[in-house]
Design a protein around this motif. Structure first.
Motif, mmCIF file in Angstrom:
data_model
loop_
_atom_site.group_PDB
_atom_site.id
_atom_site.type_symbol
_atom_site.label_atom_id
_atom_site.label_comp_id
_atom_site.label_asym_id
_atom_site.label_seq_id
_atom_site.Cartn_x
_atom_site.Cartn_y
_atom_site.Cartn_z
ATOM 1 N N PRO A 1 -16.996 2.280 5.619
ATOM 2 C CA PRO A 1 -17.289 2.540 4.465
ATOM 3 C C PRO A 1 -18.775 2.538 4.543
ATOM 4 C CG PRO A 1 -16.988 -0.065 4.725
ATOM 5 C CD PRO A 1 -16.458 0.721 5.792
ATOM 6 N N THR A 2 -19.458 3.367 3.524
ATOM 7 C CA THR A 2 -20.850 3.417 3.384
ATOM 8 C C THR A 2 -21.202 2.227 2.635
ATOM 9 O OG1 THR A 2 -20.759 4.895 1.198
ATOM 10 C CG2 THR A 2 -20.374 5.913 3.710
ATOM 11 N N SER A 3 -22.669 2.100 2.514
ATOM 12 C CA SER A 3 -23.332 1.013 1.609
ATOM 13 C C SER A 3 -23.124 1.374 0.057
ATOM 14 C CB SER A 3 -24.787 1.004 1.874
ATOM 15 O OG SER A 3 -25.322 2.235 1.272
ATOM 16 N N SER A 4 -22.576 2.518 -0.468
ATOM 17 C CA SER A 4 -22.240 2.426 -1.835
ATOM 18 C C SER A 4 -20.878 2.369 -2.154
ATOM 19 C CB SER A 4 -22.663 4.035 -2.314
ATOM 20 O OG SER A 4 -22.158 5.001 -1.302
ATOM 21 N N GLN A 5 -20.040 2.384 -1.061
ATOM 22 C CA GLN A 5 -18.461 2.033 -1.240
ATOM 23 C C GLN A 5 -18.140 0.623 -1.218
ATOM 24 O OE1 GLN A 5 -17.391 4.859 1.836
ATOM 25 N NE2 GLN A 5 -16.414 6.168 0.194
ATOM 26 N N GLN A 6 -17.011 0.350 -1.744
ATOM 27 C CA GLN A 6 -16.491 -0.956 -1.525
ATOM 28 C C GLN A 6 -14.785 -0.750 -1.674
ATOM 29 O OE1 GLN A 6 -17.246 -3.642 -4.961
ATOM 30 N NE2 GLN A 6 -15.919 -5.319 -4.121
ATOM 31 N N SER A 7 -14.265 -1.735 -0.901
ATOM 32 C CA SER A 7 -12.892 -1.520 -0.771
ATOM 33 C C SER A 7 -12.206 -1.868 -2.108
ATOM 34 C CB SER A 7 -12.277 -2.619 0.202
ATOM 35 O OG SER A 7 -12.941 -2.066 1.597
ATOM 36 N N ALA A 8 -11.184 -0.997 -2.425
ATOM 37 C CA ALA A 8 -10.475 -1.454 -3.728
ATOM 38 C C ALA A 8 -9.750 -2.623 -3.879
ATOM 39 C CB ALA A 8 -9.406 -0.258 -3.668
ATOM 40 N N LEU A 9 -9.254 -3.238 -2.736
ATOM 41 C CA LEU A 9 -8.623 -4.576 -2.907
ATOM 42 C C LEU A 9 -9.264 -5.626 -2.262
ATOM 43 C CD1 LEU A 9 -4.755 -3.270 -2.041
ATOM 44 C CD2 LEU A 9 -6.084 -3.409 -4.218
ATOM 45 N N ALA A 10 -10.731 -5.331 -2.223
ATOM 46 C CA ALA A 10 -11.508 -6.492 -1.815
ATOM 47 C C ALA A 10 -11.172 -7.909 -2.554
ATOM 48 C CB ALA A 10 -12.937 -6.109 -1.417
ATOM 49 N N GLY A 11 -10.949 -9.061 -1.892
ATOM 50 C CA GLY A 11 -10.922 -10.221 -2.620
ATOM 51 C C GLY A 11 -9.392 -10.603 -2.710
ATOM 52 N N LEU A 12 -8.422 -9.661 -2.373
ATOM 53 C CA LEU A 12 -7.119 -10.069 -2.608
ATOM 54 C C LEU A 12 -6.655 -10.678 -1.211
ATOM 55 C CD1 LEU A 12 -5.493 -7.374 -4.332
ATOM 56 C CD2 LEU A 12 -5.557 -9.354 -5.243
ATOM 57 N N ARG A 13 -5.827 -11.436 -1.299
ATOM 58 C CA ARG A 13 -5.053 -12.354 0.033
ATOM 59 C C ARG A 13 -3.871 -12.147 -0.090
ATOM 60 N NH1 ARG A 13 -7.841 -18.590 0.084
ATOM 61 N NH2 ARG A 13 -9.902 -17.798 0.995
ATOM 62 N N VAL A 14 -3.201 -11.592 1.155
ATOM 63 C CA VAL A 14 -1.808 -11.268 1.355
ATOM 64 C C VAL A 14 -1.596 -12.042 2.690
ATOM 65 C CG1 VAL A 14 -0.304 -9.445 2.078
ATOM 66 C CG2 VAL A 14 -2.353 -8.695 0.767
ATOM 67 N N LEU A 15 -0.268 -12.617 2.253
ATOM 68 C CA LEU A 15 0.259 -13.333 3.476
ATOM 69 C C LEU A 15 1.666 -12.713 3.681
ATOM 70 C CD1 LEU A 15 0.221 -16.351 4.807
ATOM 71 C CD2 LEU A 15 1.792 -17.286 3.131
ATOM 72 N N ASP A 16 1.671 -12.122 5.112
ATOM 73 C CA ASP A 16 2.589 -11.430 5.552
ATOM 74 C C ASP A 16 3.589 -12.194 6.565
ATOM 75 O OD1 ASP A 16 4.124 -9.318 6.676
ATOM 76 O OD2 ASP A 16 2.398 -8.295 7.651
ATOM 77 N N LEU A 17 4.610 -12.612 5.974
ATOM 78 C CA LEU A 17 5.739 -13.074 6.753
ATOM 79 C C LEU A 17 6.741 -12.026 7.344
ATOM 80 C CD1 LEU A 17 4.378 -15.467 5.527
ATOM 81 C CD2 LEU A 17 6.928 -16.559 4.988
ATOM 82 N N SER A 18 6.345 -10.770 7.433
ATOM 83 C CA SER A 18 7.292 -9.770 7.880
ATOM 84 C C SER A 18 7.020 -9.201 9.164
ATOM 85 C CB SER A 18 7.132 -8.602 6.783
ATOM 86 O OG SER A 18 5.903 -7.920 7.170
ATOM 87 N N ARG A 19 8.243 -8.645 9.626
ATOM 88 C CA ARG A 19 7.843 -8.181 11.115
ATOM 89 C C ARG A 19 8.829 -6.797 11.124
ATOM 90 N NH1 ARG A 19 11.494 -11.718 9.843
ATOM 91 N NH2 ARG A 19 13.566 -11.800 10.627
ATOM 92 N N VAL A 20 8.551 -6.163 12.581
ATOM 93 C CA VAL A 20 8.911 -4.746 12.785
ATOM 94 C C VAL A 20 8.125 -3.757 11.934
ATOM 95 C CG1 VAL A 20 10.964 -3.237 13.089
ATOM 96 C CG2 VAL A 20 11.122 -5.987 13.308
ATOM 97 N N LEU A 21 8.788 -3.188 11.156
ATOM 98 C CA LEU A 21 8.090 -2.102 10.683
ATOM 99 C C LEU A 21 7.828 -1.897 9.067
ATOM 100 C CD1 LEU A 21 6.632 0.633 11.387
ATOM 101 C CD2 LEU A 21 8.730 1.858 11.308
ATOM 102 N N ALA A 22 8.898 -1.859 8.208
ATOM 103 C CA ALA A 22 8.551 -1.857 6.806
ATOM 104 C C ALA A 22 7.742 -2.773 6.115
ATOM 105 C CB ALA A 22 10.222 -1.734 6.013
ATOM 106 N N GLY A 23 7.835 -4.148 6.427
ATOM 107 C CA GLY A 23 6.891 -4.859 5.780
ATOM 108 C C GLY A 23 5.635 -5.056 6.356
ATOM 109 N N PRO A 24 5.322 -4.848 7.734
ATOM 110 C CA PRO A 24 4.012 -4.791 8.286
ATOM 111 C C PRO A 24 3.342 -3.295 7.782
ATOM 112 C CG PRO A 24 5.572 -5.585 9.823
ATOM 113 C CD PRO A 24 6.350 -5.185 8.689
#
Length: 412
Positions: A2-25
């Protein structure tokens, strides 16, 4: 980056990923690309199944193969890896604590598989009512098939996609075929991401999270698009047509003197231009071919005529001629040609993420382009358990001594 003027849309959100293989990841990787902090929970000593799905393997800094499979790399950037033994009560308690601090949880255990650990939606929602809990299974949480395992290949067959894919009966090489990538898994990951973002919007209004139930079979049927609609409206079961289109002609591959090309004529005006480019202006005036419904009716006659002409010149020659005529046309590229294509290079579709002591990780870029929010490539796919101490410190404020004790007891 990102450039200095951009911010990630989902910054601050926390995701706990208990998935594996492909669809969840795939879903959690997309959320990570958009700026969420994604923590991937893996089995100690083994990790995600796809870590072992090689070759090919990522080379180290000396060019020697490592134990990092290309398959795993494709779906796990922008994540931190933590190892936890869910079979132990202490491990289950750790996941409960992490879930209490998370906004989103993604899992693809079999139906009821997490209930025995107290990690099902109802149990975790009692700890964190704002939690958005996304379950991905082969057949969903309800119905007579709910307890059955489901994999992409199986679902492509059961969900109708393979009945539409392959050469027609009675032709050389006929029979149903699966798509060349695990497309149902990928589409399920995309639907999961959309569902999660919708649930986040709803949480802003209500303050409460919710459970998302996604089934690969449901997704596969939903993605049949016009083919499913054709059946529901017309009552006729669609058949395999190779590369042809059931409702548009000509819309398929054609032989050239050195290979094949794809022609995608979408309207009568394009067909007229196509005929002119072929040097067969009279075809556009022929009542058998003048309109698309007539071309569909007289498909076999027209396709035979087109094939006799396209085989006389090379693919590049025809592509150039069709480009000049405004007719959608292109080659059938192998992947080396895909990544060498100037349009692909101009769009930055290939990205690399550096990793200490390893070769840079080559990856396919996220295709979303936003004018304000950024797509980030901050983290390469993680080594197994690489961030265990970091995550337990960040999310749970645990001490080094406590984490060392968990390691000694093989909880993490």
């Amino acid at each position: 980056m990102p450039t200095s003027s951009q911010q990630s849309a989902l910054a601050g959100l926390r995701v706990l990923d208990l998935s594996r293989v492909l669809a969840g990841p795939w879903a959690s990787q997309l959320l990570g690309d958009l700026g969420a902090d994604v923590v991937k929970v893996e089995r100690p000593g083994a990790g995600d199944d796809t870590r072992a799905w090689g070759p090919p393997w990522l080379p180290d800094g000396k060019g020697e193969p490592t134990d990092e499979s290309a398959y795993f790399l494709s779906a796990n950037r922008n994540k931190r890896s933590i190892t936890i033994d869910l079979s132990k009560p202490e491990g289950q308690q750790l996941v409960k604590q992490l879930a209490a601090n998370a906004d989103i949880l993604i899992e693809n255990f079999k139906v009821g598989g997490l209930q025995q650990y107290g990690l099902d939606y109802n149990s975790l929602a009692a700890l964190n009512p704002r939690l958005i809990y996304c379950s991905i299974t082969g057949f969903g949480q309800t119905g007579p098939y709910a307890a059955r395992p489901g994999y992409d290949f199986l679902i492509q067959g059961m969900g109708g996609l393979m009945s539409l894919t392959g050469r027609p009966d009675g032709t050389e090489g006929d029979g149903p075929l699966k798509v060349g990538v695990a497309l149902t898994d990928v589409m399920t990951g995309l639907y999961a991401s959309v569902g999660v973002l919708a649930a986040l919007t709803n949480r802003e209004k209500t303050g409460s999270g919710q459970h998302i139930d996604l089934a690969l079979l449901d997704v596969q049927i939903a993605a049949l698009a016009n083919q499913a609609s054709n059946y529901l409206v017309g009552g006729v079961v669609p058949r395999r047509m190779g590369n042809a289109h059931p409702s548009i002609v000509p819309y398929q591959d054609f032989p050239t003197s050195d290979g094949y090309m794809i022609v995608a004529v979408g309207n009568d005006g394009q067909f007229s231009s196509f005929c002119n480019a072929l040097g067969q202006r009279e075809w556009a005036l022929d009542e058998r071919f003048a309109t698309n419904p007539q071309r569909v009716t007289h498909r076999a006659e027209l396709i035979a005529l087109i094939r006799s002409v396209t085989a006389t010149r090379t693919t590049d020659e025809w592509v150039d001629a069709m480009k000049a005529a405004g007719v959608p046309c292109g080659p059938i590229n192998s992947l080396d040609k895909v990544f060498a294509d100037p349009q692909v290079q101009a769009r930055g579709v290939r990205v690399e993420i550096s990793r200490p002591g390893m070769a840079a990780v080559p990856l396919v870029a996220n295709p979303i382009r936003m004018s304000v929010s950024s797509i980030d490539y901050q983290r390469p796919p993680p080594a197994l358990g690489e961030h265990t101490m970091e995550v337990l410190t960040n999310w749970l404020a645990m001490s080094e001594a406590d984490i060392a004790d968990l390691r000694m007891r093989k909880i993490v």
